[in-house]
Design an enzyme around this catalytic site. Structure first.
Site: not given
Lengths: 307, 307, 307
Positions: B58-59, B86, B108, B136
């Site tokens: 959703r974000t 990597k 995020r 957030h």
């Protein structure tokens, strides 16, 4: 004329007139993909969500290209990255997407009926991109478009569908569509791959490939889902192939101008021999090309040109 | 008035005036998502990178839609496909992205402070889309927008935040924001889910849901992170639910016009009963709708209209 | 002047004139990425498929940004979500993509020659984004662009390429390109990392870093593929680093105005020390910036401006 339904959930619920409208519209979109500038502004400012709970390259890519050539914004959500891994229900996922005001949601899901559930819950247009072993309406539409393009008509043609009929959403959607459009449909496959009551859908059943394709206009080979072979539906792929692989010998039983179709991806040498897949009867790649046009048509008819 | 900061890293560092500016701007963008053509040319030719080191539907989708409706080019990078596998450091990843000249990077990350590190290293605008258990900010902004939209104000309201306060970046950002805006904030949860010094953030603490929500204007239920339950913070979900699930009985303790909020995805029957999640007090889907508008506002204020 | 080839498969097949054309064009695109509105309409209505069978952030992102800044529609297909998991052959995947009428296909694949196979099978332009240990032409082009930008020329320069030459497509493409453009190329690495007949490619071989970089203009450090270290090519990373890590001591052997390059992602402290990677000789981030410009140039030269 416009499509009056909100959603495209299956061919079972679509009328002959609606099928014709979709195919006519799709034909008019074929040209867009051959232009120097493959883009029309039709869906500018529309948001289309591709919500795929099963992996898919071609169907997702086909929808994404269709949306972009109509100038829509397309957003891909795949199950692996989705909140579904956090345990959210399908309905909550759908309602959340709805709250972001998209115009259409294209959904593929392993559960039959998932798109129908969504269609009842949200106000946006839902397009079924394959639900379990139930329906795959855009595949049937692109198949019918390809037949009509090559043969000039669907009515009166004999179409053999060969393979795992019982687990094939492609077969089901095509049986609904082709019988509606006036074709005669024959299905064939090993006994365990033929649903018990399939004749009720208006088709003839054969258990030998040779009997099924005799004098037909179209042979539609289904993909053997090798990933499902843990369930051991048939003894071995080799045995399946011995009896049901379309090849240069058995194809002579069909009409001289037979068309060979396959929804892809093909298993070369299992359900179809390479020379047939790549040969003159094959319209497999035309199906793919028409897939983009059919999806453009559906997006246009469902969410475009409201004014 | 413009936002003078380069980045949005947390609500702790944002002033009341800046919050008001963001919410006012977001309100003006709500209308874009309801138009026939949901698109404005504001960020045409801008490049926005969504750099997600934690899975999120959703974000990420909300930011992607926000960017596209402003006509920006959006690029998604997820950790699983990233050079991180990597062994590249976050800083090298960021500097490489910087060298491709994007305008904003939405990040995020599971590590608290990751966005702040990036913001110091690169010249582009960084938006924190959730960093560990830290902040957030876009969630808190959309929550405040929703409260202001429904109640006409934030100052003077009583807001109960219920659940795993200790591990919730949503709780922290909302505590910063709501107390700044003049709300009275109450937190509640099992003892192990309440940080020791939480009162220093200006909140009252209760250990019973019933005490916390008494006469409040807003109840904000947090998501129980079931994927974290290896750590066994509480004996069982059932026990948690017995004491802290918001339901039709205990909700009567709150004000008659209480709003129920949840950052989603919800665990139905665990932290919130289905009838409450879907009932008349719930503004959960308004939060999602406002999320797109808040993210459009931030992108616009940070990288749009420099001229 | 236009590029007359359909595809960019490797530097081996590109002429000096073509390299110059690509670099000149890339230089003219640098400016687009520094504008307020980073977008030109050159490839509007073109469809570019990024078909990645190996994980990659930077190369895929670089191509995606390049396409978007030219206004093309870009579609990402990654191996994990692709029909390849269903057992489809590369050729069938390519033909299916071809049937959707894209304009260019960018492919990365672990098998050397995969892009060449595609190029023969499909009518669209193919760009090799790395095939096994064979070629990575866009990397070599951005490297040559960076050298020319900083040094004003390539001819006559001494370039040392250091690391696992045998398994490096970056090394191979650069050896082809730099020798064509008149540079003197030296390669260095542990004996097991140097292919037996490498001198035939027109390079000198050293087994000590210090010998290789003496008086060179350019040092190009290759990435040690730590994910390959199951094969135990050398005793330990520590030992490799002792002998082949570029650091503040050994770099003094090179020319005073030496440039340090690396295709990324870098392993800090293994093939390059952090102070060198971030220091004044390093042009590593210029390489990244130029990568977007080179890819814009290739897309433009291959599929743009046909009229």
């Amino acid at each position: 004329m416009k499509l009056t339904k909100k959603d495209i959930l299956g061919i079972k619920d679509i009328s002959v007139e609606e099928i014709k409208l979709i195919l006519d519209t799709a034909e008019s979109f074929i040209e867009v993909s051959t232009r120097e500038i493959k883009k029309v502004p039709t869906l500018r400012g529309k948001t289309i969500i591709n919500l795929f709970f099963e992996a898919s390259t071609r169907t997702r890519t086909s929808f994404e290209i269709a949306g972009k050539r109509l100038s829509a914004d397309t957003i891909n959500i795949s199950a692996s990255t989705s909140s579904v891994v956090k345990g959210e229900t399908l309905i909550d996922t759908a309602r959340n997407i709805e709250a972001m005001n998209p115009d259409a949601i294209v959904i593929r899901h392993s559960a039959a009926g998932a798109p129908h559930l969504l269609a009842r819950m949200v106000k946006q247009s839902i397009i079924n991109a394959g639900d379990g072993a139930h329906e795959h309406p855009t595949q049937a539409l692109l198949d019918m478009m390809t037949i009509r393009e090559k043969k000039g008509r669907i009515a009166g043609l004999a179409v053999a569908i060969v393979g795992d009929i019982a687990h094939s959403r492609v077969a089901r959607s095509n049986i609904y569509g082709l019988t509606k459009m006036g074709a005669r449909v024959i299905v064939a496959g090993p006994a365990m791959m033929i649903p018990r009551d399939i004749e009720r859908m208006g088709v003839s059943v054969y258990h030998k490939l040779e009997d099924a394709i005799k004098d037909v206009d179209i042979i539609m080979m289904l993909r053997i889902q090798m990933e499902r072979q843990q369930q051991k539906i048939f003894p071995s792929l080799r045995e399946y192939s011995n009896y049901f692989c379309l090849n240069r010998n058995n194809i002579t039983l069909a009409k001289d101008d037979v068309l060979v179709m396959h929804p892809g991806p093909i298993n070369r040498g299992i359900e179809i021999s390479p020379d047939i897949a790549d040969g003159p009867y094959s319209v497999i790649l035309d199906q793919v090309t028409n897939g983009v046009a059919v999806r453009m048509a559906l997006l246009y008819l469902l969410i475009g040109g409201k004014s």
